[in-house]
Design an enzyme around this catalytic site. Structure first.
Site, PDB file in Angstrom:
ATOM      1  N   HIS A 128      41.201 -13.154-138.731  1.00 29.95           N
ATOM      2  CA  HIS A 128      40.084 -12.313-138.328  1.00 29.95           C
ATOM      3  C   HIS A 128      38.868 -13.134-137.908  1.00 29.95           C
ATOM      4  O   HIS A 128      38.027 -12.652-137.147  1.00 29.95           O
ATOM      5  CB  HIS A 128      39.724 -11.342-139.451  1.00 29.95           C
ATOM      6  CG  HIS A 128      40.685 -10.201-139.559  1.00 29.95           C
ATOM      7  ND1 HIS A 128      40.310  -8.942-139.973  1.00 29.95           N
ATOM      8  CD2 HIS A 128      42.009 -10.117-139.294  1.00 29.95           C
ATOM      9  CE1 HIS A 128      41.367  -8.139-139.967  1.00 29.95           C
ATOM     10  NE2 HIS A 128      42.411  -8.846-139.564  1.00 29.95           N
ATOM     11  N   HIS A 185      52.220 -10.678-139.816  1.00 34.63           N
ATOM     12  CA  HIS A 185      52.725  -9.652-140.716  1.00 34.63           C
ATOM     13  C   HIS A 185      53.996 -10.074-141.450  1.00 34.63           C
ATOM     14  O   HIS A 185      54.572  -9.270-142.176  1.00 34.63           O
ATOM     15  CB  HIS A 185      52.963  -8.348-139.940  1.00 34.63           C
ATOM     16  CG  HIS A 185      51.708  -7.751-139.400  1.00 34.63           C
ATOM     17  ND1 HIS A 185      51.703  -6.675-138.533  1.00 34.63           N
ATOM     18  CD2 HIS A 185      50.406  -8.082-139.598  1.00 34.63           C
ATOM     19  CE1 HIS A 185      50.441  -6.374-138.221  1.00 34.63           C
ATOM     20  NE2 HIS A 185      49.647  -7.219-138.854  1.00 34.63           N
TER      21      HIS A 185
END
Length: 724
Positions: free
Chosen positions: A99, A267
């Site tokens: 992020h 993920h």
């Protein structure tokens, strides 16, 4: 005796002195005023390290192996105040680094991991960054230990990289070199929405037309890093989400293969958190109470940690082994059929219709409990979109290939805004040159500069031609992601040699003169272009009665077409250049705002911007030889005439078109000059007028020349990291 009861009765003892938080600022009264503050960020007044601190020198004292060992140990050192999922912080650290880097957008190079901006508003309080404050707080003991030898910006990215290594991925490499900022960035446009996660069509929406995302934005919503994991505007539809993913990742400079790799690799580890109600979470860090000490989203109502953590609202892990790097993501996604459901927090997510018990991930606290895995709408896009599906199938069949593509994509993601390889530092810098790094070969630095300059002087090129070409070569520099600039002389290559703003016909004429000179002396065209610009300025200064030598640092190299990703360079094309009084077309944004944005990307101060404008006008460096803004009868003389005439009350100024004004003599109305908005803002804006008046003064004619030369040299050397 004075009455002191007013203080004891609760009245403010400072009355209406210094304004700290309350009160109306000038921007509140005049919201359309030019925001020059974006040119004056990150100066020594906000930096506790002082002017003498050199981060690169401090890095030389860093024990890199010890730091990496400490980060490895951190991954499994679960803290009771914020326990690690399955006893491993890997997923959390990856998300923090992802992020941090994922806010980068290629259109203007802003965002990204290069400054440690995740520590400050608004990013530290974005809805997509819920609980990343905990990740940074977990890193604090390590930052405290290594101190000035490691920046937060570097540590955040390294923590994510080491998290992957600790979980079994062979990473591509890592480079130190990111320097911290010390207050929020105010130049980055994150969108115009008035609320977090505002859907399309809301006030200030970033979308228009069918679904056209506003430039330079990459994320689909205010407060998100990339796409909405629940679907477009929170409505699940994997193909529509795939369309959003493709646009967003392309604007982060990623192709389809890198997009699938990064989605899957991100993920493969960790989980989503939504086992509770978001209503129980407190304010984000920037709005939290003093006693929270910079931590946000605290849950003082229910347990709120471990299996009861709430972050995105989606709940569950993607794979069977969320603390291990493997190919399980593709086996899970492609090997099952999925159905929509809602998490305990009420978020849309996908779960398998049927799955073997042993393929389920275990609970983060109790390994005897197995739970359903999940996929977000963005994950389902990898399965539904035909192009993404084909790539995912290949990755599933070739785990080694997937690992390599991901490792390279992760390196690109986390280093995209670090700049050229000359800025990289550390033992793990990859030797391989990558085209997205905009490679430039080293140039010669030992040669007879005076002889080259003499040859240029005898070439017959005009001052305007020499100055304009050098400026156009250097003005592409962006301090945001350290791209562009004069080094490499890419102005002679596609796509730059056909850009409208570079005046291709004039450029070809000038290059036809300068390239043979470079070849004759076996020096780079990049050096010769800059040297020619310097020569033009010296000639103009001499004509103004000031003898000055413009500083020149040889050593630039020449890039080749093969070293140049044309599509990647398209975003550097100037759509306006106030310094050469040029607009490609009329825009919603005013010409002076476009000038300000370019000046900020070039890392110019307001004073430098001012003196450069005045100098470029009298040098005759306008686009196409235009006389707009040329407030002088002595073109080619580096005089302060632009400022003298701009501030002269003998004239009146009248608009004649959207970006054109007439300057007439007040006495008889005779037309004297024409001007653009960019020209007149230096007499209109109170701050810029103050600078203009300095340069218009009778005693500052020589100061003007010397300040212009200093600002010019800064622009020419902006990308010369080899000189620092």
């Amino acid at each position: 005796m004075g009455n002191n009861n007013e203080f004891s009765s609760g009245k403010c003892p400072v009355m209406h002195g210094g304004m700290t938080s309350a009160g109306m600022a000038s921007k509140d009264w005049w919201p359309n005023a030019l925001n020059l503050d974006i040119l004056h960020q990150h100066d020594t007044k906000t930096n506790p390290m002082g002017q003498q601190f050199n981060y690169r020198e401090a890095l030389k004292q860093l024990d890199v192996q010890a730091l990496k060992d400490d980060l490895r140990a951190l991954m499994t050192d679960s803290q009771p105040w914020w326990p690690a999922d399955w006893g491993h912080y890997g997923g959390l650290m990856v998300r923090m680094a992802w992020h941090s880097a994922g806010s980068y957008r290629i259109a203007d190079g802003r965002g990204g991991a290069g400054t440690g901006n995740q520590r400050f508003a608004p990013l530290n309080s974005w809805p997509d960054n819920v609980n990343l404050d905990k990740a940074r707080r977990l890193l604090w003991p390590i930052k405290k230990k290594y101190g000035n030898k490691i920046s937060w910006a570097d540590l955040i990215v390294l923590a994510g990289t080491m998290a992957y290594e600790s979980m079994g991925l062979k990473t591509f490499g890592f480079a130190f070199g990111r320097e911290d900022i010390w207050h929020p960035e105010i130049d980055t446009y994150w969108g115009s929405e008035k609320e977090w996660l505002a859907p399309s069509g809301s006030e200030g929406s970033r979308y228009s037309g069918e679904r056209d995302l506003e430039n330079p934005l990459a994320a689909v919503m205010m407060g998100l890093i990339y796409v909405n994991p629940e679907g477009v505007d929170g409505h699940p539809d994997p193909q529509k989400t795939a369309n959003d993913v493709r646009v967003t990742f392309a604007r982060m400079a990623m192709n389809d293969e890198e997009t699938v790799a990064l989605t899957a690799g991100g993920h493969t580890v960790g989980k989503c958190h939504g086992n509770g109600s978001a209503a129980n979470l407190g304010a984000a860090p920037e709005g939290a109470d003093l006693q929270e000490q910079g931590l946000g989203w605290n849950n003082h109502t229910t347990r709120g940690i471990d299996r009861d953590t709430v972050s995105s609202g989606i709940e569950g892990a993607w794979t069977s082994k969320p603390t291990q790097w493997d190919n399980g993501y593709f086996d899970m996604l492609l090997g099952h059929e999925w159905t929509l459901t809602k998490s305990p927090a009420g978020a849309w997510q996908w779960v398998p219709i049927q799955i073997a018990e042993e393929d389920k991930p275990v609970d983060v606290e109790d390994p005897s409990i197995r739970l359903l895995p999940i996929m977000t709408d963005a994950d389902m896009a990898m399965k539904v979109d035909p192009t993404y599906r084909q790539i995912a199938e290949r990755f599933r069949q070739d785990p080694a290939y997937f690992s390599d593509v991901f490792a390279r994509a992760w390196f690109k993601l986390t280093h995209r805004d670090l700049g050229p390889k000359s800025r990289y530092f550390g033992p793990d810098v990859p030797q391989e040159a990558l085209i997205w790094q905009d490679p430039v070969p080293a140039g010669r630095s030992e040669y007879d500069v005076a002889a080259v300059k003499a040859k240029i002087a005898a070439s017959g090129l005009s001052i305007a031609d020499m100055v304009s070409t050098a400026w156009d070569s250097a003005r592409t520099f962006r301090g945001s992601d350290k791209r562009g600039g004069a080094n490499g002389a890419r102005i002679r290559l596609a796509p730059q040699n056909t850009w409208e703003g570079n005046e291709p016909a004039r450029l070809a004429k000038v290059l036809a003169v300068l390239e043979p000179i470079a070849a004759e002396f076996n020096v780079s065209v990049a050096d010769v272009i800059v040297l020619a610009g310097n020569l033009g300025i010296e000639q103009a200064a001499k004509a103004a009665g000031v003898a000055i030598e413009v500083p020149f640092a040889p050593g630039r190299g020449d890039a080749t077409q093969a070293m140049t990703d044309e599509a990647s360079f398209e975003v550097l094309e100037p759509l306006a250049d106030g310094f050469r009084n040029w607009l490609k077309k009329d825009y919603v944004v005013t010409a002076e705002e476009l000038l300000l944005d370019r000046a900020q990307l070039m890392r110019l101060t307001a004073c430098e911007m001012t003196v450069l404008i005045g100098g470029m006008r009298v040098l005759g460096a306008n686009y196409g030889g235009s006389k707009v803004g040329v407030f002088t009868d002595r073109i080619g003389v580096l005089s302060n005439d632009f400022f003298v005439n701009l501030t002269d009350m003998s004239y009146t100024w009248k608009p004649t078109a959207s970006n054109l004004y007439e300057i007439r003599e007040r006495a008889n109305g005779a037309l004297k000059w024409t001007a653009s908005r960019v020209d007149l803002v230096f007499g209109s804006n109170s701050i810029l007028r103050a600078y203009a008046e300095v340069y218009a003064q009778d005693d500052n004619k020589e100061k003007f020349v010397r300040d212009f030369v200093a600002a010019w040299t800064k622009v020419m050397n902006a990308d010369r990291y080899d000189l620092r």
